[in-house]
Structure formats: structure tokens, C-alpha cells
Write an enzyme that holds these catalytic residues in place. Structure first.
Site, PDB file in Angstrom:
ATOM      1  N   PHE A   1     105.205  23.392 -14.242  1.00 26.30           N
ATOM      2  CA  PHE A   1     103.986  23.757 -13.511  1.00 26.30           C
ATOM      3  C   PHE A   1     103.170  22.495 -13.257  1.00 26.30           C
ATOM      4  O   PHE A   1     102.847  21.760 -14.188  1.00 26.30           O
ATOM      5  CB  PHE A   1     103.137  24.765 -14.305  1.00 26.30           C
ATOM      6  CG  PHE A   1     101.970  25.271 -13.511  1.00 26.30           C
ATOM      7  CD1 PHE A   1     102.100  26.373 -12.680  1.00 26.30           C
ATOM      8  CD2 PHE A   1     100.744  24.627 -13.553  1.00 26.30           C
ATOM      9  CE1 PHE A   1     101.022  26.832 -11.918  1.00 26.30           C
ATOM     10  CE2 PHE A   1      99.664  25.070 -12.795  1.00 26.30           C
ATOM     11  CZ  PHE A   1      99.805  26.181 -11.978  1.00 26.30           C
TER      12      PHE A   1
ATOM     13  N   ASP B   1     103.160  14.397 -16.542  1.00 25.03           N
ATOM     14  CA  ASP B   1     102.033  15.292 -16.259  1.00 25.03           C
ATOM     15  C   ASP B   1     101.504  15.779 -17.605  1.00 25.03           C
ATOM     16  O   ASP B   1     102.062  16.698 -18.201  1.00 25.03           O
ATOM     17  CB  ASP B   1     102.523  16.460 -15.376  1.00 25.03           C
ATOM     18  CG  ASP B   1     101.427  17.502 -15.154  1.00 25.03           C
ATOM     19  OD1 ASP B   1     100.383  17.445 -15.831  1.00 25.03           O
ATOM     20  OD2 ASP B   1     101.637  18.396 -14.303  1.00 25.03           O
TER      21      ASP B   1
ATOM     22  N   LYS C   1      92.169  19.096 -17.351  1.00 23.66           N
ATOM     23  CA  LYS C   1      91.746  20.089 -18.345  1.00 23.66           C
ATOM     24  C   LYS C   1      90.823  19.515 -19.420  1.00 23.66           C
ATOM     25  O   LYS C   1      89.651  19.326 -19.178  1.00 23.66           O
ATOM     26  CB  LYS C   1      92.980  20.747 -18.965  1.00 23.66           C
ATOM     27  CG  LYS C   1      93.717  21.646 -17.959  1.00 23.66           C
ATOM     28  CD  LYS C   1      94.835  22.415 -18.613  1.00 23.66           C
ATOM     29  CE  LYS C   1      95.594  23.283 -17.636  1.00 23.66           C
ATOM     30  NZ  LYS C   1      94.954  24.554 -17.350  1.00 23.66           N
TER      31      LYS C   1
HETATM   32  C1  LIG Z   1     100.863  20.696 -16.660  1.00 24.07           C
HETATM   33  C2  LIG Z   1      99.858  21.078 -15.624  1.00 24.07           C
HETATM   34  N1  LIG Z   1      99.732  20.320 -14.525  1.00 24.07           N
HETATM   35  C3  LIG Z   1      98.829  20.617 -13.571  1.00 24.07           C
HETATM   36  C4  LIG Z   1      98.027  21.724 -13.675  1.00 24.07           C
HETATM   37  C5  LIG Z   1      97.038  22.037 -12.571  1.00 24.07           C
HETATM   38  O1  LIG Z   1      95.743  21.744 -12.993  1.00 24.07           O
HETATM   39  P1  LIG Z   1      94.516  22.325 -12.139  1.00 24.07           P
HETATM   40  O2  LIG Z   1      94.571  23.806 -12.267  1.00 24.07           O
HETATM   41  O3  LIG Z   1      93.317  21.700 -12.778  1.00 24.07           O
HETATM   42  O4  LIG Z   1      94.721  21.849 -10.734  1.00 24.07           O
HETATM   43  C6  LIG Z   1      98.121  22.543 -14.817  1.00 24.07           C
HETATM   44  C7  LIG Z   1      97.277  23.746 -14.936  1.00 24.07           C
HETATM   45  O5  LIG Z   1      97.539  24.657 -15.670  1.00 24.07           O
HETATM   46  C8  LIG Z   1      99.062  22.213 -15.813  1.00 24.07           C
HETATM   47  O6  LIG Z   1      99.204  22.972 -16.903  1.00 24.07           O
END
Ligand SMILES: Cc1ncc(COP(=O)(O)O)c(C=O)c1O
Length: 419
Positions: free
Chosen positions: A156, A241, A270
Site C-alpha cells: 500500500f 516507504d 503519519k
Molecule cells: C505504507 C504507506 N504508504 C503510504 C500511505 C499513504 O499515506 P497518506 O494516506 O497519508 O497519503 C500509507 C497510508 O496508510 C501507508 O500505510
């Protein structure tokens, strides 16, 4: 109603609007808020530490942690203070200028991460977009125009169009066509599959070290070591990520410290703002490749967010909350493992305070709502998986309370044959 928020330098008297009745708020919400998700019939009103309260005054012990965001708990004093102080100085300048909290925050973030340069944004998806753009820039300049990024199935990376294309969720495949081209998905922990997917069009491999939304699945050490080798061999970039795993969540400040392997690009989001919308993409000095116009954004490095991020990071470091997450994560895992003797819980897993366990198919959403009724928030990330990501300030007594409510919820489901 007057709420008095005590700050170290002064006291703010905040006039709170009197609350509208919950049923009126819900009716207005259903009328005016665009539907994107099924939400329960409650309205959140305030939070403090590990607790969040709705407009009826009912409190919930929060083991969702604002979706792994509220790393310091709800409305932490340091964040209130940093925001109040910075708001009185300068809320927003323009992305065309440096500002002091931005410089200080960038310096500290680079120092603790071992990276050299940072680009700030507001959401995890934007940080990842920046990473993809930087990798493609590297491909354009140094890899003969290579532009493909290899990512993992079940991953994700966010909800912008490009990040939905990068994300390896099979159910997203047909959504919002045409997709953004150039993302190749390979199965997790299968080095041969990744190796086979690398071509002269590949400019980067992007991974979560522990797949969060995908149900808390960690990369193996051998796999990550292999990815680093592939990248070094072909001059392609390794992107971590760490939007969900970053800044203490897994029991180390960065999840890559568990593996002893550094990325070329690191993304954070986050918990970095502990509730203030903030994200970052970090890289090494040799990948400082953008030219004016390539990358930017109205709110990049915006003073209010920078002051928030700096205060949050300083607090995380001062209180060594990564170590606390490690300690309490082990405690939580062993308490959950004890429950496997009595309840249909299997495969308790995770690192630090990013933890999941499985229940029989279909039971997870019922368990989450039975817990919510009893004042506990947990996340059913799939029909058979519960994920826990409490604030890093969680203590033993919160874990004990959480386990007690979980037991009650299971007892209810199993006795009512609703499970
Ligand atoms: C690993 C990861 N990358 C990116 C995101 C996307 O972040 P945002 O919702 O702040 O765009 C998330 C959100 O859950 C995530 O868990």
C-alpha cells in the site's frame, strides 16, 4: 464551554463552540459529506493521551492511534505548544522561502536517519510520489531513460492515481483506468521473482519493510539484503516507504534499522506530524537531482507543519519512545499469544507497536464493532485480520485494559454465535 489548555509559557483560554446534538450532526454529515467509507454513527469530539471521546462523552481506548498517526497520543502538550507558538510567529510564508523551523527540522531528520536531504509534503502519498519522481529523474539522467518501478503485491503506497498504480492491491487493478504506467508488481519475499522483473527499464524498487495495510507482513532479512544487492548491481534506487513504519512505530526509529540496510530514498508520513498533516521524502546527497519546476507544492516546508514536526521528533527522541514501543510491543504480543489458548486467534505477528493477528474469516469486523461498543478501538484491516497500532506512549495498564475488553468482545461473539 471554556477549555483551559496549560502551556509552559502561557495559558490559552479556548472558547469551544457548544456541541450540537449528535443526531443533528450525523444527519448533516450524511447530507453533506461525500461518501467514501462506511462510518459508525458516532462523532468524535476530543482526545487526550490514549483516549478519544465522542460527542456523547463516551470514551474509547484507542488502539488504532488515528491510523498509526497519533504517535504521541491525542492532543499532546508538545504539539499544542509548538503549534500555538509558531502560529503566533508565522503560519505560512511561501514555498519560495526558507523558514527557521524548516531548516532545524530538516537538519535533525537528516541527522537521525543518516540521509542528507529532505523534501517535505503533507501526506504519505505525496512523499511517495516525490520518491517516484526522483527515481524517474535518476533513470532519465543516469539509466538511459529507465522509468519502471518494481513494487510488491499486497503493498500500500497511497491513494493518488500514481500511488494506486504503485499499490499492489489486486482489487484496485480495474479501478480508475487508465492506470499510471510503469509499475511492476512482484510477490513479497520472492527474490527470484524480483530479479526476473528487473530490466533495462527499471529505475527503482519500492517496498514497505512491514506491509501495514496489507495485514502486517514483514520482509525477510535475506530478501531485503537481496534487493539491496540487485539495486547496487544495476545502479537502480531502493525506496523504503516508511510512512507507516517510520519514527518509532516498529520499536526502532526507522524499520530499516532492524535489517541494517539503508535505502537510497526514504519516505515518512503519519507519525511524523503526530496528527498534523506532514510527510517527508529523504535521500542521499548524490540524488539531489531535481531542477526548478520538477517538484514543489504550495505547502512544502510550511512553518506551522515544520514546527509541529520538529517538536514531535524532539519529543520522540527525548522520551526514547521507539524503545518504549519495542518494550510494550513485546508485552502486547505475549498477552495476545496467551489469548490463543482460549479464543480463535492465530498468527500473532508484528514489530514494535505495529501488530496483527488473524481470526476466522468474517469475524474481524464483528470483533472490531463489539470492541467499539465496549470502548475499545481496533482495526479490522481485512475480514480475517485485526491490526493494532496504538500511540507509542501506550503503557502496561492500557494493554491490560485492551486485553480485558477484547476478551469481553470475544465472549459476546462466541456466546451469541455471531462470530
Ligand atoms: C505504507 C504507506 N504508504 C503510504 C500511505 C499513504 O499515506 P497518506 O494516506 O497519508 O497519503 C500509507 C497510508 O496508510 C501507508 O500505510
Amino acid at each position: 464551554m471554556n477549555a483551559s489548555v496549560s502551556l509552559s509559557h502561557h495559558t490559552l483560554d479556548i472558547e469551544q463552540p457548544s456541541l450540537q446534538p449528535t443526531d443533528e450532526l450525523l444527519a448533516a454529515a450524511k447530507q453533506h459529506i461525500l461518501f467514501t467509507a462506511n462510518r459508525p454513527d458516532i462523532v468524535m469530539a476530543r482526545g487526550e493521551g490514549m483516549m478519544i471521546y465522542d460527542t456523547e462523552g463516551k470514551g474509547y481506548l484507542d488502539f488504532i492511534g488515528g491510523w498509526a498517526v497519533n504517535s504521541l497520543g491525542h492532543s499532546p502538550a508538545v504539539l499544542q505548544e509548538a503549534l500555538a507558538r509558531q502560529a503566533s510567529q508565522l503560519v505560512h510564508a511561501s514555498p519560495g522561502f526558507y523558514n527557521e523551523p524548516q531548516v532545524k527540522f530538516a537538519e535533525l531528520l537528516c541527522q537521525v536517519s543518516g540521509m542528507d536531504k529532505v523534501f517535505f509534503a503533507s501526506t504519505g502519498a505525496e512523499a511517495n510520489e516525490s520518491a517516484v519522481k526522483l527515481a524517474r529523474k535518476h533513470g532519465a539522467l543516469h539509466l538511459d531513460g529507465a522509468c519502471e518501478i518494481i513494487t510488491l503485491t499486497n503493498s500500500f503506497h497511497g491513494r493518488t492515481l500514481a500511488m494506486m498504480s504503485a499499490t499492489g492491491k489486486p482489487q484496485w487493478g480495474p479501478l480508475f483506468a487508465p492506470k499510471v504506467d510503469g509499475f511492476i508488481h512482484v510477490p513479497i519475499n520472492d527474490l527470484d521473482a524480483c530479479f526476473a522483473a528487473v530490466t533495462n527499464r527499471t529505475c527503482a524498487i519500492m517496498v514497505e519493510l512491514v506491509q501495514g495495510e496489507g495485514g502486517v507482513h514483514a520482509l525477510s532479512e535475506a530478501y531485503l539484503y537481496g534487493l539491496r544487492k540487485i539495486c547496487d548491481m544495476y545502479g537502480i534506487l531502493l525506496i523504503f516507504d516508511e510512512v507507516q513504519t517510520g519514527l518509532g512505530r516498529t520499536g526502532k526509529l526507522f524499520a530499516y534499522e532492524h535489517y541494517g540496510i539503508q535505502p537510497d530514498i526514504l519516505t515518512l508520513g503519519k507519525g511524523i506530524g503526530a496528527g498534523f498533516p506532514l510527510s517527508a521524502m529523504l535521500t542521499k546527497a548524490r540524488f539531489d537531482l531535481f531542477q526548478p519546476g520538477d517538484q514543489g507544492g504550495t505547502y512544502t516546508g510550511q512553518p506551522l507543519g515544520m514546527a509541529a514536526g520538529l517538536a514531535v521528533l524532539q519529543e520522540l527522541l527525548e522520551r526514547d519512545l521507539a524503545a518504549s514501543a519495542d518494550k510494550h510491543g513485546h508485552e502486547l504480543i505475549s498477552r495476545l499469544e496467551e489469548l490463543t489458548a482460549t479464543y480463535p486467534i492465530t498468527d500473532v505477528r508484528g514489530k514494535g507497536l505495529l501488530i496483527a493477528f488473524d481470526v476466522p474469516e468474517g469475524m474481524a469486523p464483528k470483533l472490531a464493532s463489539a470492541c467499539m461498543e465496549r470502548g475499545l478501538l481496533i482495526n479490522a484491516t481485512r475480514a480475517s485480520t485485526i491490526r493494532l497500532m496504538p500511540a507509542l506512549i501506550v503503557q502496561t495498564q492500557h494493554i491490560e485494559a485492551m486485553v480485558s475488553i477484547l476478551r469481553l468482545a470475544f465472549d459476546h461473539l462466541l456466546s451469541s454465535h455471531d462470530g
